[in-house]
Write an enzyme that holds these catalytic residues in place. Sequence first.
Site, PDB file in Angstrom:
ATOM      1  N   GLY A  13     -14.450  -9.064  -3.115  1.00 44.78           N
ATOM      2  CA  GLY A  13     -14.515  -9.112  -4.586  1.00 44.78           C
ATOM      3  C   GLY A  13     -13.155  -9.445  -5.160  1.00 44.78           C
ATOM      4  O   GLY A  13     -13.015 -10.313  -6.032  1.00 44.78           O
ATOM      5  N   GLN A  35      -2.628  -0.889   9.967  1.00 42.23           N
ATOM      6  CA  GLN A  35      -1.261  -0.861   9.442  1.00 42.23           C
ATOM      7  C   GLN A  35      -1.170  -1.605   8.117  1.00 42.23           C
ATOM      8  O   GLN A  35      -1.925  -2.527   7.857  1.00 42.23           O
ATOM      9  CB  GLN A  35      -0.292  -1.472  10.456  1.00 42.23           C
ATOM     10  CG  GLN A  35      -0.722  -2.849  10.938  1.00 42.23           C
ATOM     11  CD  GLN A  35       0.191  -3.423  12.000  1.00 42.23           C
ATOM     12  OE1 GLN A  35       1.108  -2.765  12.452  1.00 42.23           O
ATOM     13  NE2 GLN A  35      -0.050  -4.669  12.379  1.00 42.23           N
ATOM     14  N   TYR A  81     -15.137  -4.649  -1.982  1.00 44.93           N
ATOM     15  CA  TYR A  81     -13.848  -4.575  -2.687  1.00 44.93           C
ATOM     16  C   TYR A  81     -12.935  -5.718  -2.255  1.00 44.93           C
ATOM     17  O   TYR A  81     -12.415  -6.463  -3.089  1.00 44.93           O
ATOM     18  CB  TYR A  81     -13.212  -3.222  -2.377  1.00 44.93           C
ATOM     19  CG  TYR A  81     -11.952  -2.917  -3.140  1.00 44.93           C
ATOM     20  CD1 TYR A  81     -11.990  -2.553  -4.482  1.00 44.93           C
ATOM     21  CD2 TYR A  81     -10.706  -2.970  -2.515  1.00 44.93           C
ATOM     22  CE1 TYR A  81     -10.829  -2.251  -5.183  1.00 44.93           C
ATOM     23  CE2 TYR A  81      -9.541  -2.664  -3.214  1.00 44.93           C
ATOM     24  CZ  TYR A  81      -9.605  -2.310  -4.545  1.00 44.93           C
ATOM     25  OH  TYR A  81      -8.451  -2.012  -5.230  1.00 44.93           O
ATOM     26  N   ASN A 127      -6.037  13.908  -1.315  1.00 39.78           N
ATOM     27  CA  ASN A 127      -6.737  14.824  -0.406  1.00 39.78           C
ATOM     28  C   ASN A 127      -5.774  15.807   0.258  1.00 39.78           C
ATOM     29  O   ASN A 127      -5.989  17.018   0.205  1.00 39.78           O
ATOM     30  CB  ASN A 127      -7.451  14.039   0.709  1.00 39.78           C
ATOM     31  CG  ASN A 127      -8.835  13.569   0.282  1.00 39.78           C
ATOM     32  OD1 ASN A 127      -9.204  13.686  -0.887  1.00 39.78           O
ATOM     33  ND2 ASN A 127      -9.594  13.037   1.219  1.00 39.78           N
ATOM     34  N   ARG A 182     -16.022  -2.382   3.558  1.00 38.89           N
ATOM     35  CA  ARG A 182     -14.945  -2.557   2.570  1.00 38.89           C
ATOM     36  C   ARG A 182     -15.028  -3.914   1.880  1.00 38.89           C
ATOM     37  O   ARG A 182     -14.275  -4.191   0.943  1.00 38.89           O
ATOM     38  CB  ARG A 182     -13.565  -2.440   3.257  1.00 38.89           C
ATOM     39  CG  ARG A 182     -13.242  -1.059   3.765  1.00 38.89           C
ATOM     40  CD  ARG A 182     -11.949  -1.059   4.548  1.00 38.89           C
ATOM     41  NE  ARG A 182     -10.786  -0.776   3.741  1.00 38.89           N
ATOM     42  CZ  ARG A 182     -10.195   0.422   3.651  1.00 38.89           C
ATOM     43  NH1 ARG A 182     -10.654   1.451   4.304  1.00 38.89           N
ATOM     44  NH2 ARG A 182      -9.135   0.587   2.902  1.00 38.89           N
ATOM     45  N   ARG A 208      -8.650   9.710  -1.848  1.00 46.36           N
ATOM     46  CA  ARG A 208      -7.599   9.008  -1.118  1.00 46.36           C
ATOM     47  C   ARG A 208      -6.680  10.003  -0.425  1.00 46.36           C
ATOM     48  O   ARG A 208      -6.664  11.193  -0.726  1.00 46.36           O
ATOM     49  CB  ARG A 208      -6.843   8.059  -2.035  1.00 46.36           C
ATOM     50  CG  ARG A 208      -7.514   6.697  -1.978  1.00 46.36           C
ATOM     51  CD  ARG A 208      -6.904   5.730  -2.907  1.00 46.36           C
ATOM     52  NE  ARG A 208      -7.201   6.067  -4.274  1.00 46.36           N
ATOM     53  CZ  ARG A 208      -6.944   5.254  -5.291  1.00 46.36           C
ATOM     54  NH1 ARG A 208      -6.397   4.091  -5.068  1.00 46.36           N
ATOM     55  NH2 ARG A 208      -7.238   5.607  -6.508  1.00 46.36           N
ATOM     56  N   GLN A 258      -2.534   5.451  12.222  1.00 45.91           N
ATOM     57  CA  GLN A 258      -2.565   4.302  11.291  1.00 45.91           C
ATOM     58  C   GLN A 258      -1.493   4.502  10.220  1.00 45.91           C
ATOM     59  O   GLN A 258      -1.157   5.636   9.889  1.00 45.91           O
ATOM     60  CB  GLN A 258      -3.965   4.127  10.661  1.00 45.91           C
ATOM     61  CG  GLN A 258      -4.390   5.174   9.654  1.00 45.91           C
ATOM     62  CD  GLN A 258      -5.091   6.374  10.283  1.00 45.91           C
ATOM     63  OE1 GLN A 258      -4.754   6.802  11.372  1.00 45.91           O
ATOM     64  NE2 GLN A 258      -6.053   6.938   9.573  1.00 45.91           N
TER      65      GLN A 258
END
Length: 316
Positions: free
Chosen positions: A150, A278, A147, A192, A144, A188, A211
């Site tokens: 970045g 979380q 992203y 979905n 990840r 996402r 989560q």
Amino acid sequence: MKKILVTGGTGFLGSNLCRRLIKEENQVICLDNNYTGSLNNVEDIIQNPYFTFIEHDVTQPLNLNLKIDQIYNLACPASPPAYQGMHSIETTKTCVLGALNMLELAYKNKATILQTSTSEIYGEPLVHPQPETYRGNVNPIGIRACYDEGKRCAESLFFDYHRHKGVDIKVIRIFNTYGPGMDPKDGRVISNFICQALKGEDITIYGTGEQTRSFCYVDDLIDVMILMMNSEKGFTGPVNTGNPGEFTMKELAEKVLTLIKTSSKIVYCDLPKDDPTQRRPDISLAREKLGWQPKIPLDEGLIKTIAYFRKKLGIQ
Ligand code: UDP
């Protein structure tokens, strides 16, 4: 009438923002390379005299032959499957070079520029809920990171342009957002689950489903973006923008199953690497400085989003 540039303007948030800005009688220049965005998202406004579309990749410098007043910098794929894998290097370039090019443009135009940063800058948070003062817990070498890092680097560039070049910046950190305009193939969780339920396919919970995420309805988010852009001069943020309602992915799946009559069953799949445990925004700052808080609870937003996907997929 303001002249406003929206990068990432054909994406989910961008297209909703362009629509609202036009409604408020601004002249909108929408920029996108349509990697995850699509002209279909703006087909209702493409002929509008207040709307101009320019196909452009923000990693390349941009010269505009008109003076602009405001820039909303949204350009970047935001769904984990879209920004990871083969596209991860492009993702970092979009975040960093995109920020740099748009900051230069803001500097030349003396424009106010709003950066859409992200809750991802908090990584796997060790403080819960997350206030803006929390500095995060990001894995800098994980899948990840393209992203997360970045977007962190982009924030750093924004604040340096503000400190050293006097650019009028605004930074918001967007938590999970959903609603009409999402791409059914986006990957996402909300898109979905709804599309799976509508098609009678398995509902794919990743990991245990314990989560949590906090989901903000798109209209609430567009409200706060515009409020932040037009907030008092010198107020830079960063400001958390999201809905503090917190749900497990299991609870979300159950909600979707209650709202859609379907034969779909829940299945459990592997949890992607570095998937945060979380997420919940502390939005005290947005409340205090912008007088904003989300109005649309998850159930109401899901009903609107389900209606949108039904139409989009042609499912009664
Ligand atoms: N997720 C899931 N099933 C899906 C897609 C996502 O359980 O079909 C989970 C994902 O692992 C994460 C949460 O839902 O824990 C939110 O994922 P999403 O990709 O929507 O956004 P993120 O917050 O991870 O960027």
